[in-house]
Structure formats: structure tokens, C-alpha cells
Design a protein around this motif. Sequence first.
Motif, PDB file in Angstrom:
ATOM      1  N   LYS A  31      91.401 107.880  40.136  1.00  0.00           N
ATOM      2  CA  LYS A  31      92.636 108.033  40.311  1.00  0.00           C
ATOM      3  C   LYS A  31      93.235 108.490  38.926  1.00  0.00           C
ATOM      4  O   LYS A  31      94.190 109.609  39.228  1.00  0.00           O
ATOM      5  CB  LYS A  31      93.114 106.499  40.249  1.00  0.00           C
ATOM      6  N   ILE A  32      92.712 108.492  37.918  1.00  0.00           N
ATOM      7  CA  ILE A  32      93.244 109.187  36.640  1.00  0.00           C
ATOM      8  C   ILE A  32      92.718 110.530  36.560  1.00  0.00           C
ATOM      9  O   ILE A  32      93.632 111.585  36.517  1.00  0.00           O
ATOM     10  CB  ILE A  32      92.871 108.585  35.422  1.00  0.00           C
ATOM     11  N   TRP A  33      91.504 110.977  36.864  1.00  0.00           N
ATOM     12  CA  TRP A  33      90.894 112.307  37.080  1.00  0.00           C
ATOM     13  C   TRP A  33      91.783 113.057  37.919  1.00  0.00           C
ATOM     14  O   TRP A  33      91.797 114.283  37.946  1.00  0.00           O
ATOM     15  CB  TRP A  33      89.570 112.423  37.059  1.00  0.00           C
ATOM     16  N   LYS A  38      96.830 118.547  38.669  1.00  0.00           N
ATOM     17  CA  LYS A  38      98.251 118.565  39.183  1.00  0.00           C
ATOM     18  C   LYS A  38      98.988 119.198  38.123  1.00  0.00           C
ATOM     19  O   LYS A  38      98.730 118.912  36.868  1.00  0.00           O
ATOM     20  CB  LYS A  38      98.816 117.411  39.685  1.00  0.00           C
ATOM     21  N   GLU A  39     100.357 119.681  38.743  1.00  0.00           N
ATOM     22  CA  GLU A  39     101.162 120.209  37.599  1.00  0.00           C
ATOM     23  C   GLU A  39     102.140 118.706  37.605  1.00  0.00           C
ATOM     24  O   GLU A  39     102.896 118.352  38.474  1.00  0.00           O
ATOM     25  CB  GLU A  39     102.227 121.024  38.324  1.00  0.00           C
ATOM     26  N   LEU A  40     102.142 118.049  36.351  1.00  0.00           N
ATOM     27  CA  LEU A  40     102.778 116.752  36.226  1.00  0.00           C
ATOM     28  C   LEU A  40     103.750 116.875  34.828  1.00  0.00           C
ATOM     29  O   LEU A  40     103.037 117.367  33.874  1.00  0.00           O
ATOM     30  CB  LEU A  40     101.917 115.689  36.207  1.00  0.00           C
ATOM     31  N   ARG A  41     104.671 116.902  35.193  1.00  0.00           N
ATOM     32  CA  ARG A  41     105.650 117.226  34.059  1.00  0.00           C
ATOM     33  C   ARG A  41     106.561 115.915  33.489  1.00  0.00           C
ATOM     34  O   ARG A  41     107.220 115.951  32.304  1.00  0.00           O
ATOM     35  CB  ARG A  41     106.845 118.148  34.290  1.00  0.00           C
ATOM     36  N   GLY A  42     105.991 114.867  33.791  1.00  0.00           N
ATOM     37  CA  GLY A  42     106.456 113.539  33.077  1.00  0.00           C
ATOM     38  C   GLY A  42     108.111 113.470  33.196  1.00  0.00           C
ATOM     39  O   GLY A  42     108.687 113.955  34.352  1.00  0.00           O
ATOM     40  N   THR A 201      92.927 119.907  30.635  1.00  0.00           N
ATOM     41  CA  THR A 201      94.046 119.541  30.360  1.00  0.00           C
ATOM     42  C   THR A 201      94.168 118.430  29.468  1.00  0.00           C
ATOM     43  O   THR A 201      93.295 117.528  29.705  1.00  0.00           O
ATOM     44  CB  THR A 201      95.136 119.605  31.599  1.00  0.00           C
ATOM     45  N   THR A 202      95.258 117.780  28.936  1.00  0.00           N
ATOM     46  CA  THR A 202      95.589 116.762  28.494  1.00  0.00           C
ATOM     47  C   THR A 202      96.428 115.904  29.199  1.00  0.00           C
ATOM     48  O   THR A 202      97.631 116.157  29.464  1.00  0.00           O
ATOM     49  CB  THR A 202      96.223 116.889  27.133  1.00  0.00           C
ATOM     50  N   VAL A 203      95.895 114.755  29.834  1.00  0.00           N
ATOM     51  CA  VAL A 203      96.643 113.820  30.716  1.00  0.00           C
ATOM     52  C   VAL A 203      97.095 112.800  30.216  1.00  0.00           C
ATOM     53  O   VAL A 203      96.360 111.988  29.477  1.00  0.00           O
ATOM     54  CB  VAL A 203      95.760 113.896  32.135  1.00  0.00           C
ATOM     55  N   PHE A 204      98.435 112.156  30.554  1.00  0.00           N
ATOM     56  CA  PHE A 204      98.782 111.126  29.967  1.00  0.00           C
ATOM     57  C   PHE A 204      99.283 110.200  31.590  1.00  0.00           C
ATOM     58  O   PHE A 204     100.242 110.517  32.101  1.00  0.00           O
ATOM     59  CB  PHE A 204     100.311 111.105  29.213  1.00  0.00           C
TER      60      PHE A 204
END
Length: 278
Positions: A31-33, A38-42, A201-204
Motif C-alpha cells: 500500500k505504501i509502495w 503516483k503524483e501526490l501533492r499532499g 522518490t521520497t514519499v510521505f
Amino acid sequence: MYPIYIFFIYSTYIFNFLTPFTDETLEFNDKIWDKCGKELRGDSSRDGRLVCYRLHKHLLIRKVEILSSEPFILQYHNQVHRRLAKRAVQEAEALRLEQLKISGFTTTPEKSQVRAANGTWLIHTGRPSFARIFEGLQANINSLDLSTAEPWQILSYNADGYYAPHYDYLNPATNVQLVEGRGNRIATVLVILQIAKKGGTTVFPRLNLNIRPKAGDVIVWLNTLSTGESNSQTLHAACPIHEGTKIGATLWVHEKKQEFSLPCALTNKLYNTKHFFS
Ligand SMILES: O=C(O)CCC(=O)C(=O)O
Ligand SMILES: [Fe+2]
């Protein structure tokens, strides 16, 4: 108020056993990976928040993007000049990078380590390019005294490398000497020296934020609330590399010495832009 520590004992630079704060068993699952591709912009997609400011000392314009306001995450665009980043990569490659041991728990046996990367520690001025990068960062990030940071941690991720979800905040019970001496890791400064061709990429994950920086960008975030408590929203990971090599250099900045530039926690638990760009 904290006592002010003028001298730090260098013996605490034997860091190989340091553990990120992984007391809770983190989900190390697809789920995290999944978020990695994806393009996730928070929350930065809500309104445009590109802040430009002029550095008076050097008459330079800097572009800083606020990627998240809670926790506070900033992307300093083109902070390190391309040529300087390249030289730093060469210096990093000339160092003996080895698989740094780091302990922690994961839930899948085949990925039984928390990080798959080669790396090394390097004192702030240990190589000319790193010294210049350090000096440039300190001139730009007025709100943090970087001298309290641990040495550079240089990480080189090859294909299939990754850094599983973790907090940079240290567990005070297992890092007593460091946390008592300098306080906990209030902030992380991640310098991207080289990006992977694919992945990395660096994901939060808890913020729905997936950062795809350019070489020379610097990502800065605060790991704590202004009360000093750890902020669990800062869970983050370096996504698996699919092609190429990603090289980053991290400074984990500690609490002590930041008393005068960051706010006291009398009313507000959160930091905001004025603490960074005033
Ligand atoms: O390389 C990355 O994207 C993340 C690095 C990181 O989490 C760290 O150095 O603490
Ligand atoms: Fe980290």
C-alpha cells in the motif's frame, strides 16, 4: 528553557547503531509502495505556495515550495548548483560507501532490512564540496542552526535500493547519550545530489505526498511539534529505485541551539512560514 550546550562530545559521532524511531511496527507493505509511482501533492495542491525570497547576503533569489504545512515540509529548488552537486557525487563515490547497518522491524521476511543502500558518515566539512554545500545551506536556512546536526549521512541507492517507511525522530530510550546531549532530531535536511532514472522518490504516505525532486534540490522538514513531541505524520520512505542510482546526503538537525530561532510552545503546537522566512 534548555540549557545551552556549547560543546558537543565528539565521541557521539560513532553512530552506526543509531536507530530511527520504529517502536510501532510499521506497515511495510505494498500500500505504501503503491504511492511511489503516483503524483501526490499532499496539501500543497490546495493553493499555490511557491515562496520566493531574496537572500540579502548573497543577492540571490531562492525558490522555496511549501509542500506541507503540517508537518512543515519545504522544497528548496536548485539550492545546490548542478556542478557542485556533480562534484559532491564524485567525492561521495571516492569514499568507501558500505552497507550501513540499521536495525528495525519489517513485516515481510524477504525485505528484512529497513534500508537497502550503501552509505557513509562524513563530517560537515569533510570534503570541499560538502563543506560548500553545508555553508550554502546555513546561509539559506536561517531558522535552523545546522551546527547541531549529526555528520552528513551520504546514501547511494542502486537499482532495488530503498529506505523503508520510518521516522527520523530517535527513540530516546535507545539513543540516550545523543538525545540527552543535543535533544532529538528536530529537523531533517535532505540534499538530493543525483536522482535515479526511474523510481526513488521520497514519499510521505500519511500526507499523500510523493516528492520527485531534481538534483540540487533540498527537502527540509520538521520531525517534531513545537512542544518537542514527535510528529507521527512525518513517516516517510525512499521509494525503490528501478533504474539508475540515487545519491542523497542528509543532515539530521538536533533541538539544542534552536531555542532562539524557533517558537516556544506556549500557544501553538505548530510551526509556520514566518519561522522560516522572516
Ligand atoms: O532518500 C530519501 O528519499 C529519504 C532519506 C531519508 O529518509 C533520511 O535520510 O532520513
Ligand atoms: Fe528519513
